[in-house]
Design a protein around this motif. Structure first.
Motif, short mmCIF file in Angstrom:
data_model
loop_
_atom_site.label_atom_id
_atom_site.label_comp_id
_atom_site.label_asym_id
_atom_site.label_seq_id
_atom_site.Cartn_x
_atom_site.Cartn_y
_atom_site.Cartn_z
N GLY A 8 0.82 -1.20 0.00
CA GLY A 8 0.00 0.00 0.00
C GLY A 8 0.85 1.26 0.00
O GLY A 8 2.06 1.22 -0.28
N GLN A 9 0.23 2.37 0.35
CA GLN A 9 0.88 3.67 0.31
C GLN A 9 2.14 3.68 1.18
O GLN A 9 2.16 3.12 2.28
CB GLN A 9 -0.11 4.73 0.83
N GLY A 10 3.19 4.29 0.67
CA GLY A 10 4.46 4.35 1.38
C GLY A 10 5.55 3.55 0.69
O GLY A 10 6.73 3.71 0.97
N LEU A 89 -4.54 0.12 0.34
CA LEU A 89 -4.67 0.29 -1.11
C LEU A 89 -4.37 -1.00 -1.86
O LEU A 89 -5.00 -1.32 -2.87
CB LEU A 89 -3.71 1.40 -1.57
N GLY A 90 -3.40 -1.76 -1.37
CA GLY A 90 -2.97 -2.99 -2.04
C GLY A 90 -4.09 -4.01 -2.21
O GLY A 90 -3.98 -4.90 -3.06
N GLU A 91 -5.16 -3.85 -1.44
CA GLU A 91 -6.27 -4.78 -1.57
C GLU A 91 -6.92 -4.67 -2.95
O GLU A 91 -7.38 -5.67 -3.51
CB GLU A 91 -7.31 -4.51 -0.49
N THR A 267 4.71 -14.09 -1.81
CA THR A 267 5.41 -13.31 -2.84
C THR A 267 4.84 -11.90 -2.86
O THR A 267 3.64 -11.70 -3.08
CB THR A 267 5.24 -13.95 -4.23
N GLU A 268 5.71 -10.91 -2.62
CA GLU A 268 5.28 -9.51 -2.64
C GLU A 268 5.34 -9.00 -4.08
O GLU A 268 6.39 -9.09 -4.73
CB GLU A 268 6.16 -8.66 -1.73
N VAL A 269 4.23 -8.45 -4.55
CA VAL A 269 4.13 -7.99 -5.94
C VAL A 269 3.97 -6.48 -5.94
O VAL A 269 2.92 -5.95 -5.58
CB VAL A 269 2.93 -8.65 -6.66
N GLY A 270 5.04 -5.78 -6.35
CA GLY A 270 4.98 -4.33 -6.34
C GLY A 270 6.25 -3.73 -5.76
O GLY A 270 7.22 -4.45 -5.49
N PRO A 271 6.25 -2.43 -5.56
CA PRO A 271 7.47 -1.78 -5.06
C PRO A 271 7.79 -2.12 -3.61
O PRO A 271 6.90 -2.26 -2.78
CB PRO A 271 7.13 -0.28 -5.20
#
Length: 293
Positions: A8-10, A89-91, A267-271
């Motif tokens: 999410g944000q950050g 947000l990631g949801e 697995t983390e997907v994103g920044p």
């Protein structure tokens, strides 16, 4: 079982997504379509903007969403989730990944969510603070005793809880929490009191947008911030997504339930790698990694 998790944000950083844009035609096409949908060149800000530019809520939320979702799409057949979850947000990113939402309506929802939250932030002076080293129950009790609005907002991992509310109430809670033994109780550089009752105006706005959006039956369960359990019913997913803005992010509980239901690798997907760190603090035995293409 493979669990895919979305930040999410950050998690934003300067230059995010540029490598995907330059290497993958599908990524370029999706980024360009995003520019059209949003009505401004988010790619210019993501690839060349300053850290300050990226901190604007109307930029941050779609930027992180785009990075996560486009990365999951270009993984192709390698992307095989048995379950998904996203932090705040990631949801919404997770809901595209498990095919509950299509890319374009999801991006529009993210933009509407960001605008609604920004407007809510401007209505009242509010903030958030990270509290480290205390039991959740003690933090909750202190917040309940403070005059004004201050609540537990993000249950990130054992010993790490974020509180949210009006500036005076959050500052007072931080003072008391330090007296009660918190290792740290520090105000965060955020735009407002996310996941608190002060987001009620944004929740109402977002509810209308969500109701007007088509939600499909997903290919795998989403472990939502509000419920913490795996959900596959589109109507229940909608309801939980609406209440997410004013309810706490129960990340610790969600990860614990994913592990209980068979998740062996996250697995983390994103920044960034923030969620991987939180998962390891929740369960040291869990395997974690970043999405690669």
């Amino acid at each position: 079982m493979n669990a895919y998790i979305f930040p999410g944000q950050g998690a934003q950083f300067k230059g995010m997504g540029l490598d995907l844009y330059e290497k993958y035609p599908e990524a370029q096409k999706l980024f360009e379509r995003a520019n059209e949908i949003l009505g401004f060149s988010i790619t210019d800000i993501m690839f060349e903007g300053s850290a300050e530019d990226l901190k604007q809520t109307k930029v941050t939320q779609p930027a992180i969403f785009l990075h996560s979702v486009i990365l999951s799409k270009i993984m192709g057949d390698a992307f095989k989730p048995d379950m998904v979850a996203g932090h705040s947000l990631g949801e919404i990113s997770a809901l595209v990944a498990n095919k509950t939402l299509e890319f374009e309506p999801a991006l529009k929802l993210v933009a509407q969510r960001a605008d609604a939250m920004q407007q809510a932030c401007e209505m009242q002076s509010s903030t958030m603070a990270a509290v480290l080293g205390l039991e959740d129950e003690l933090v909750e009790a202190v917040c309940a005793d403070v005059d004004g609005i201050v609540v537990a907002a993000n249950y990130n991992c054992p010993g790490q809880l974020v509180i949210s509310g009006s500036v005076d109430a959050v500052e007072k809670a931080c003072e008391i929490l330090k007296e009660r033994g918190a290792k740290r109780a520090m105000i965060l550089p955020v735009g407002g009191a996310f996941h608190s009752p002060l987001m009620e105006p944004a929740r109402k706005q977002l509810a209308e947008a969500i109701e007007a959006t088509t939600f499909n039956i997903p290919i795998c369960p989403v472990y939502q911030n509000v419920s913490t359990f795996g959900v596959t019913d589109p109507e229940e997913i909608k309801k939980n997504l609406v209440f997410q803005l004013t309810a706490p992010v129960k990340w610790t509980q969600s990860v614990q339930n994913m592990i209980k239901d068979g998740a062996t690798h996250f697995t983390e997907v994103g920044p960034g790698k923030v969620l991987q760190g939180l998962v390891k603090k929740i369960d040291r035995a869990a395997e974690v990694g970043s999405a690669v293409v």
